[in-house]
Design a protein around this motif. Structure first.
Motif, PDB file in Angstrom:
ATOM      1  N   GLY A  30       0.750  -7.734  -1.303  1.00  0.00           N
ATOM      2  CA  GLY A  30      -0.329  -7.701  -0.329  1.00  0.00           C
ATOM      3  C   GLY A  30      -1.679  -7.458  -0.969  1.00  0.00           C
ATOM      4  O   GLY A  30      -1.774  -6.912  -2.070  1.00  0.00           O
ATOM      5  N   ILE A  31      -2.738  -7.883  -0.279  1.00  0.00           N
ATOM      6  CA  ILE A  31      -4.112  -7.687  -0.740  1.00  0.00           C
ATOM      7  C   ILE A  31      -4.912  -7.052   0.387  1.00  0.00           C
ATOM      8  O   ILE A  31      -4.816  -7.483   1.547  1.00  0.00           O
ATOM      9  N   LEU A  65       5.896  -3.696   2.586  1.00  0.00           N
ATOM     10  CA  LEU A  65       5.339  -4.055   1.273  1.00  0.00           C
ATOM     11  C   LEU A  65       5.780  -3.062   0.205  1.00  0.00           C
ATOM     12  O   LEU A  65       5.789  -1.857   0.432  1.00  0.00           O
ATOM     13  N   SER A  66       6.083  -3.595  -0.971  1.00  0.00           N
ATOM     14  CA  SER A  66       6.409  -2.727  -2.098  1.00  0.00           C
ATOM     15  C   SER A  66       5.232  -2.582  -3.051  1.00  0.00           C
ATOM     16  O   SER A  66       5.243  -1.739  -3.940  1.00  0.00           O
ATOM     17  N   SER A  67       4.187  -3.427  -2.853  1.00  0.00           N
ATOM     18  CA  SER A  67       3.004  -3.353  -3.712  1.00  0.00           C
ATOM     19  C   SER A  67       1.802  -3.926  -2.977  1.00  0.00           C
ATOM     20  O   SER A  67       1.931  -4.829  -2.144  1.00  0.00           O
ATOM     21  N   VAL A  68       0.637  -3.387  -3.291  1.00  0.00           N
ATOM     22  CA  VAL A  68      -0.590  -3.849  -2.644  1.00  0.00           C
ATOM     23  C   VAL A  68      -1.755  -3.723  -3.613  1.00  0.00           C
ATOM     24  O   VAL A  68      -1.817  -2.783  -4.415  1.00  0.00           O
ATOM     25  N   LEU A  69      -2.668  -4.679  -3.545  1.00  0.00           N
ATOM     26  CA  LEU A  69      -3.880  -4.694  -4.366  1.00  0.00           C
ATOM     27  C   LEU A  69      -5.074  -4.377  -3.487  1.00  0.00           C
ATOM     28  O   LEU A  69      -5.323  -5.066  -2.497  1.00  0.00           O
ATOM     29  N   ILE A  70      -5.823  -3.341  -3.845  1.00  0.00           N
ATOM     30  CA  ILE A  70      -7.034  -2.967  -3.112  1.00  0.00           C
ATOM     31  C   ILE A  70      -8.243  -3.454  -3.897  1.00  0.00           C
ATOM     32  O   ILE A  70      -8.391  -3.152  -5.087  1.00  0.00           O
ATOM     33  N   ILE A  71      -9.121  -4.188  -3.226  1.00  0.00           N
ATOM     34  CA  ILE A  71     -10.320  -4.733  -3.867  1.00  0.00           C
ATOM     35  C   ILE A  71     -11.539  -3.958  -3.391  1.00  0.00           C
ATOM     36  O   ILE A  71     -11.706  -3.700  -2.197  1.00  0.00           O
ATOM     37  N   GLY A  72     -12.402  -3.587  -4.326  1.00  0.00           N
ATOM     38  CA  GLY A  72     -13.614  -2.852  -3.977  1.00  0.00           C
ATOM     39  C   GLY A  72     -14.672  -2.978  -5.057  1.00  0.00           C
ATOM     40  O   GLY A  72     -14.443  -3.596  -6.100  1.00  0.00           O
ATOM     41  N   THR A  73     -15.818  -2.396  -4.808  1.00  0.00           N
ATOM     42  CA  THR A  73     -16.915  -2.487  -5.774  1.00  0.00           C
ATOM     43  C   THR A  73     -16.821  -1.446  -6.876  1.00  0.00           C
ATOM     44  O   THR A  73     -17.532  -1.534  -7.868  1.00  0.00           O
ATOM     45  N   SER A  74     -15.938  -0.455  -6.714  1.00  0.00           N
ATOM     46  CA  SER A  74     -15.799   0.596  -7.722  1.00  0.00           C
ATOM     47  C   SER A  74     -14.448   1.276  -7.555  1.00  0.00           C
ATOM     48  O   SER A  74     -13.782   1.128  -6.517  1.00  0.00           O
ATOM     49  N   ASP A  75     -14.058   2.054  -8.561  1.00  0.00           N
ATOM     50  CA  ASP A  75     -12.836   2.846  -8.449  1.00  0.00           C
ATOM     51  C   ASP A  75     -12.951   3.835  -7.292  1.00  0.00           C
ATOM     52  O   ASP A  75     -11.972   4.095  -6.581  1.00  0.00           O
ATOM     53  N   LYS A  76     -14.144   4.377  -7.115  1.00  0.00           N
ATOM     54  CA  LYS A  76     -14.368   5.334  -6.030  1.00  0.00           C
ATOM     55  C   LYS A  76     -14.056   4.699  -4.680  1.00  0.00           C
ATOM     56  O   LYS A  76     -13.420   5.319  -3.811  1.00  0.00           O
TER      57      LYS A  76
END
Length: 271
Positions: free
Chosen positions: A29-30, A81-92
């Motif tokens: 997942g994303i 879901l067993s895995s997911v990718l989180i997209i953002g502008t920073s680690d924070k």
């Protein structure tokens, strides 16, 4: 659940590369700009790109709204879901999203520089600055077009290799994106003429053409100075490189193509 993070500044092409990246890493997942995307399609959530200003867009992207947050949490649970990718502008930002959605600790951190070349990032930034275009990693049919007053069009299909289609993108211009930089075609021409005009091998320029639908493509027809006592190919390649460096300094962008054609020779001993 394994939680992954992909971060980088706005306009560097994270959403464009997300589908391919997630597939190659085996991530199911994303989460991008308020959306939950599974198998290349929107499963739940509302995109931050539907918002009218940047403040509400950020709040949407980090799931400040309770109803929005619960909708996506329920969809994640339902999809098992067993895995997911989180997209953002920073680690924070990605850590904030993981906390809001109660996904647990992020186990792997990736950055846009890990998955895109410097040239790809440069091109993405140029398009964002001059066109105000944003990419949504979902099909055109899933974008609620009535939210946008400006451009909405199909992007491109995303393939892994030449056989596996992992999704599609859609190009939009959010209402909150008002700051764009307009570069007049004459500016490109002036920079090119300045660089060519300094060349000791060029007598004059017959014709200059630009294709600037997205990334500038340059074609120039030159008349060289005679007599020819130098390696023409080597000198022209050097001139191409000077043009590249000038465009990088001026526009922070390398032209997609520079085609230099020699029409003739002018000067002593020339035929």
């Amino acid at each position: 659940m394994k939680v992954y993070s992909l971060s980088g500044p706005s306009g560097t092409g994270k959403s464009t590369s997300a589908l391919h990246f997630a597939y190659t890493k085996g991530i199911e997942g994303i989460i991008d700009d308020g959306l939950l995307i599974i198998n290349g399609k929107r499963r739940a959530g509302t995109s931050a790109k539907f918002e009218k200003n940047t403040i509400t867009a950020v709040r949407r992207a980090i799931f400040e709204d309770e109803a929005h947050r619960r909708e996506v949490q329920a969809a994640i649970k339902d999809a098992k879901l067993s895995s997911v990718l989180i997209i953002g502008t920073s680690d924070k930002m990605t850590k904030k999203i993981a906390k809001q959605l109660q996904l647990g600790q992020i186990v792997h951190f990736y950055y846009v520089e890990n998955i895109r070349s410097a040239r790809e990032i440069q091109i993405a930034r140029f398009i964002r600055q001059t066109k105000g275009q944003h990419v949504m990693p979902i099909p055109y049919e899933q974008v609620e077009q009535n939210f946008f007053k400006r451009l909405v069009r199909k992007g491109r299909a995303i393939f892994v290799g030449n056989l596996v289609k992992v999704g599609e993108t859609t190009i939009v211009q959010p209402d909150f994106h008002y700051e764009t930089l307009t570069i007049h075609k004459q500016v490109y021409r002036d920079v090119l003429q300045h660089i060519i005009g300094k060349s000791p091998i060029v007598a004059h320029v017959e014709k200059i053409q630009f294709n600037i639908a997205s990334i500038p493509k340059i074609s120039a027809t030159l008349v060289l100075k005679g007599p020819i006592h130098y390696d023409v190919i080597t000198e022209l390649r050097g001139l191409q490189q000077e043009i590249v460096e000038a465009f990088q300094r001026t526009f922070e962008l390398e032209p997609e193509r520079i085609f230099l054609a020699v029409k003739g020779i002018k000067g002593a001993g020339a035929v």
